[in-house]
Design a protein around this motif. Structure first.
Motif, PDB file in Angstrom:
ATOM      1  N   UNK A 180       8.537  31.846 -16.285  1.00 48.76           N
ATOM      2  CA  UNK A 180       9.932  31.269 -16.585  1.00 48.76           C
ATOM      3  C   UNK A 180      11.017  31.973 -16.619  1.00 48.76           C
ATOM      4  N   UNK A 181      11.990  32.041 -15.669  1.00 44.93           N
ATOM      5  CA  UNK A 181      13.209  32.728 -15.750  1.00 44.93           C
ATOM      6  C   UNK A 181      14.069  31.993 -16.455  1.00 44.93           C
ATOM      7  N   UNK A 182      14.807  32.757 -17.546  1.00 49.25           N
ATOM      8  CA  UNK A 182      15.739  31.837 -18.636  1.00 49.25           C
ATOM      9  C   UNK A 182      17.171  32.441 -18.150  1.00 49.25           C
ATOM     10  N   UNK A 183      18.145  31.861 -18.122  1.00 51.52           N
ATOM     11  CA  UNK A 183      19.531  32.426 -17.972  1.00 51.52           C
ATOM     12  C   UNK A 183      20.508  31.436 -16.977  1.00 51.52           C
ATOM     13  N   UNK A 184      21.534  31.196 -17.559  1.00 49.71           N
ATOM     14  CA  UNK A 184      22.520  30.188 -17.002  1.00 49.71           C
ATOM     15  C   UNK A 184      22.798  31.044 -15.676  1.00 49.71           C
ATOM     16  N   UNK A 185      23.109  32.367 -15.659  1.00 47.37           N
ATOM     17  CA  UNK A 185      23.330  32.938 -14.481  1.00 47.37           C
ATOM     18  C   UNK A 185      22.571  33.202 -13.202  1.00 47.37           C
ATOM     19  N   UNK A 186      21.533  32.746 -13.408  1.00 47.24           N
ATOM     20  CA  UNK A 186      20.248  32.802 -12.621  1.00 47.24           C
ATOM     21  C   UNK A 186      20.308  31.882 -11.325  1.00 47.24           C
ATOM     22  N   UNK A 187      20.121  32.575 -10.309  1.00 40.78           N
ATOM     23  CA  UNK A 187      20.132  31.417  -9.023  1.00 40.78           C
ATOM     24  C   UNK A 187      19.072  31.835  -8.118  1.00 40.78           C
ATOM     25  N   UNK A 222      14.008  27.834 -12.580  1.00 42.28           N
ATOM     26  CA  UNK A 222      14.970  28.443 -13.340  1.00 42.28           C
ATOM     27  C   UNK A 222      15.475  27.738 -14.519  1.00 42.28           C
ATOM     28  N   UNK A 223      15.515  28.353 -15.836  1.00 43.41           N
ATOM     29  CA  UNK A 223      15.666  27.468 -17.104  1.00 43.41           C
ATOM     30  C   UNK A 223      16.995  27.779 -17.605  1.00 43.41           C
ATOM     31  N   UNK A 224      18.177  26.872 -17.857  1.00 40.05           N
ATOM     32  CA  UNK A 224      19.154  27.216 -18.393  1.00 40.05           C
ATOM     33  C   UNK A 224      19.042  27.664 -19.680  1.00 40.05           C
ATOM     34  N   UNK A 225      20.129  28.350 -20.181  1.00 37.31           N
ATOM     35  CA  UNK A 225      20.192  28.716 -21.663  1.00 37.31           C
ATOM     36  C   UNK A 225      20.583  27.705 -22.597  1.00 37.31           C
ATOM     37  N   UNK A 226      19.836  26.793 -22.901  1.00 43.13           N
ATOM     38  CA  UNK A 226      19.864  25.371 -23.392  1.00 43.13           C
ATOM     39  C   UNK A 226      18.509  25.126 -24.330  1.00 43.13           C
ATOM     40  N   UNK A 227      18.815  24.977 -25.536  1.00 43.02           N
ATOM     41  CA  UNK A 227      17.652  24.759 -26.317  1.00 43.02           C
ATOM     42  C   UNK A 227      16.620  23.583 -25.759  1.00 43.02           C
ATOM     43  N   UNK A 228      17.160  22.576 -25.308  1.00 38.62           N
ATOM     44  CA  UNK A 228      16.366  21.449 -25.015  1.00 38.62           C
ATOM     45  C   UNK A 228      15.672  21.852 -23.841  1.00 38.62           C
ATOM     46  N   UNK A 229      16.431  22.218 -22.802  1.00 36.76           N
ATOM     47  CA  UNK A 229      15.914  22.579 -21.504  1.00 36.76           C
ATOM     48  C   UNK A 229      14.835  23.609 -21.731  1.00 36.76           C
ATOM     49  N   UNK A 230      15.040  24.526 -22.614  1.00 37.65           N
ATOM     50  CA  UNK A 230      14.061  25.541 -22.793  1.00 37.65           C
ATOM     51  C   UNK A 230      12.833  25.144 -23.642  1.00 37.65           C
ATOM     52  N   UNK A 231      12.881  24.242 -24.344  1.00 37.69           N
ATOM     53  CA  UNK A 231      11.832  23.468 -24.978  1.00 37.69           C
ATOM     54  C   UNK A 231      11.008  22.642 -24.052  1.00 37.69           C
ATOM     55  N   UNK A 232      11.920  21.760 -23.082  1.00 36.06           N
ATOM     56  CA  UNK A 232      10.841  21.101 -22.191  1.00 36.06           C
ATOM     57  C   UNK A 232      10.174  21.900 -21.233  1.00 36.06           C
ATOM     58  N   UNK A 233      10.932  23.066 -20.737  1.00 33.72           N
ATOM     59  CA  UNK A 233      10.254  23.845 -19.639  1.00 33.72           C
ATOM     60  C   UNK A 233       8.874  24.821 -20.469  1.00 33.72           C
ATOM     61  N   UNK A 234       9.097  25.174 -21.686  1.00 35.38           N
ATOM     62  CA  UNK A 234       8.048  25.907 -22.364  1.00 35.38           C
ATOM     63  C   UNK A 234       6.855  24.643 -22.344  1.00 35.38           C
ATOM     64  N   UNK A 235       7.246  23.723 -22.963  1.00 35.93           N
ATOM     65  CA  UNK A 235       6.232  22.626 -23.225  1.00 35.93           C
ATOM     66  C   UNK A 235       5.364  22.227 -21.854  1.00 35.93           C
ATOM     67  N   UNK A 240      -0.480  26.233 -18.112  1.00 35.29           N
ATOM     68  CA  UNK A 240      -1.007  27.313 -17.738  1.00 35.29           C
ATOM     69  C   UNK A 240      -1.898  27.921 -18.958  1.00 35.29           C
ATOM     70  N   UNK A 241      -2.932  29.191 -18.412  1.00 41.45           N
ATOM     71  CA  UNK A 241      -3.408  29.694 -19.286  1.00 41.45           C
ATOM     72  C   UNK A 241      -2.678  30.773 -19.981  1.00 41.45           C
ATOM     73  N   UNK A 242      -1.772  31.339 -19.386  1.00 35.96           N
ATOM     74  CA  UNK A 242      -0.836  32.150 -20.163  1.00 35.96           C
ATOM     75  C   UNK A 242       0.506  31.857 -19.750  1.00 35.96           C
ATOM     76  N   UNK A 243       1.436  31.994 -20.511  1.00 36.39           N
ATOM     77  CA  UNK A 243       2.925  31.877 -20.522  1.00 36.39           C
ATOM     78  C   UNK A 243       3.929  33.026 -20.450  1.00 36.39           C
ATOM     79  N   UNK A 244       4.611  33.143 -19.391  1.00 37.85           N
ATOM     80  CA  UNK A 244       5.474  34.523 -19.356  1.00 37.85           C
ATOM     81  C   UNK A 244       7.030  34.040 -19.204  1.00 37.85           C
ATOM     82  N   UNK A 245       7.855  34.256 -20.120  1.00 38.29           N
ATOM     83  CA  UNK A 245       9.404  34.118 -19.848  1.00 38.29           C
ATOM     84  C   UNK A 245       9.909  35.355 -19.627  1.00 38.29           C
ATOM     85  N   UNK A 246      11.064  35.429 -19.039  1.00 42.40           N
ATOM     86  CA  UNK A 246      12.137  36.546 -19.192  1.00 42.40           C
ATOM     87  C   UNK A 246      13.455  35.983 -19.584  1.00 42.40           C
TER      88      UNK A 246
END
Ligand code: AMP
Ligand code: MG
Length: 404
Positions: A180-187, A222-235, A240-246
């Protein structure tokens, strides 16, 4: 206590603690390169299956093997053939490398030490009992364990599996690793870079590191810097067996990873590690799934991945030694000044010269400078404090790639 500053070694322990070895699947041996063995493999018969010649020459009876002896050549055995009859006193068999030793013979003399005329061979050396004979079972005895679980299958292992007559082999399943790449600036690469935006490079670099470690990357949007979006993406990533976010693990206004993990009921086991680059690293366990929240800076994410996620992938694969990257002392080829409150992992290029490993630190060490990772095959490990190393000084390094 997750909030304290912990050592890299302690963080590695915590990163590995929730990881369990995965189940097995069967694959053809030819497709098993790089996989980790999940069963014990025994030799089904003696390897080699018969006493055989280590040389091209003559199979003889050692009792006949005087220098100057003249023996009658009664036939020839090549590799893959069997002698047609037993050797009697005064006789020799012409024999080729790998051919089974004829009954009655108990030594081989190499052809360079013989003279042949018609069907008579004259020995020009004395022969000792079992000279140039490779013993049946010298490589492996029937029933002996030749490979065990936890071994990474490389060229010699695949050859050994074939010599144990295995067409298929049980290996651990590759762990799936959600990225999971997190950040509003990412494309992503196919999205336009509007003002303020930057390319998401981590998804690509980390997917490659996952594959190198033996895992199966699952790159999520890509996940926006938004709690709800991040929670949905992490859920969503929980499959997966392992989860990695940056990204999003430091203390900025938009760094939501830790808060969202807490909301989802994850157990946070570490979030400050004594290292540079990469101090903010959130290690957590979410419903039993190990979670690695890495910093967003491209170099930090790669270094933190190498120290924490790679070993986790190796452990999920059932490797006997998940911390598998070699450490070595390297000699600096230029002076180096290092100062800081944390242990540094400096990117460097190491090579073998004048009988030792010699390292050149990359000129720019900023954690956002991805080009400093190009060609970097070593991380120089320098403890906190003020250090002034002269050219020629030896320091510890973690080797992260092949030498040039
Ligand atoms: P953060 O950890 O979110 O504070 O990000 C630290 C820095 O890394 C910022 O300059 C981000 O723009 C950058 N960054 C974060 N994620 C990525 C990514 N996936 N690819 C490239 N740069 C990133
Ligand atoms: Mg960010």
């Amino acid at each position: 206590m997750a909030g304290e500053l912990i050592s890299v070694e302690e963080a590695q322990r915590r990163a590995l603690a929730p990881v369990r070895a995965l189940g097995a699947e069967r694959v053809p041996v030819a497709a098993a390169l790089g996989r980790v063995l999940a069963e014990e493999v025994t030799a089904p018969h003696d390897v080699p299956p018969h006493d055989n010649s280590a040389m091209d020459g003559y199979a003889v009876r050692a009792a006949d093997g005087r220098d100057g002896a003249e023996l009658r050549v009664i036939g020839e055995v090549a590799a893959g053939q069997m002698a047609t009859r037993a050797l009697a006193a005064g006789e020799a068999y012409r024999i080729m490398t790998g051919a089974p030793i004829p009954p009655g013979a108990d030594a081989v003399i190499m052809q360079e030490h013989c003279e042949r005329a018609g069907d008579v061979v004259t020995l020009r050396r004395a022969v000792k009992l079992r000279d140039h004979i490779r013993d049946r079972g010298e490589d492996a005895r029937a029933g002996a364990i030749v490979l065990g679980p936890g071994v990474t299958l490389r060229a010699a292992e695949l050859g050994t599996l074939a010599s144990a007559r295995r067409a298929q082999v049980a290996v651990t399943r590759r762990p799936t690793v959600a990225l999971l790449s997190t950040g509003d600036e990412l494309r992503d690469v196919d999205q336009p870079l509007d003002p303020g935006a930057i390319a998401d490079s981590n998804s690509y670099a980390l997917a490659a590191l996952v594959r190198e470690a033996g895992g199966e990357p699952r790159v999520l949007p890509i996940v926006r810097d938004d709690k709800a979006a991040l929670a949905a993406a992490i859920s969503d990533a929980r499959r997966a067996d392992l989860i990695v976010s940056t990204g999003g693990v430091s203390v900025g206004e938009h760094d939501h990873v830790k808060a969202v993990l807490a909301e989802l009921g994850a157990e946070l086991t570490a979030w400050r590690v004594d290292m540079k680059p990469g101090k903010p690293v959130a290690l957590a366990v979410l419903d039993g799934t190990p979670y690695y929240g890495l910093p967003g800076n491209p170099v930090s994410s790669m270094v933190a991945f190498t120290l924490f996620v790679r070993p986790a992938i190796r452990a999920a694969l059932g490797c006997a030694q998940p911390l598998d990257l070699p450490r070595a002392r390297v000699r600096l080829d230029a002076p180096l000044a290092v100062r800081g409150e944390r242990r540094h992992f400096l990117r460097a290029r190491a090579r073998f010269a004048d009988g030792r490993l010699v390292a050149t630190p990359m000129p720019r060490q900023g954690s956002g400078i991805l080009s400093s990772m190009l060609g970097a095959n070593a991380l120089l490990v320098v403890d906190a404090g003020t250090h002034q190393f002269d050219a020629g000084a030896e320091i510890d390094a973690l080797l992260i790639g092949p030498l040039e």
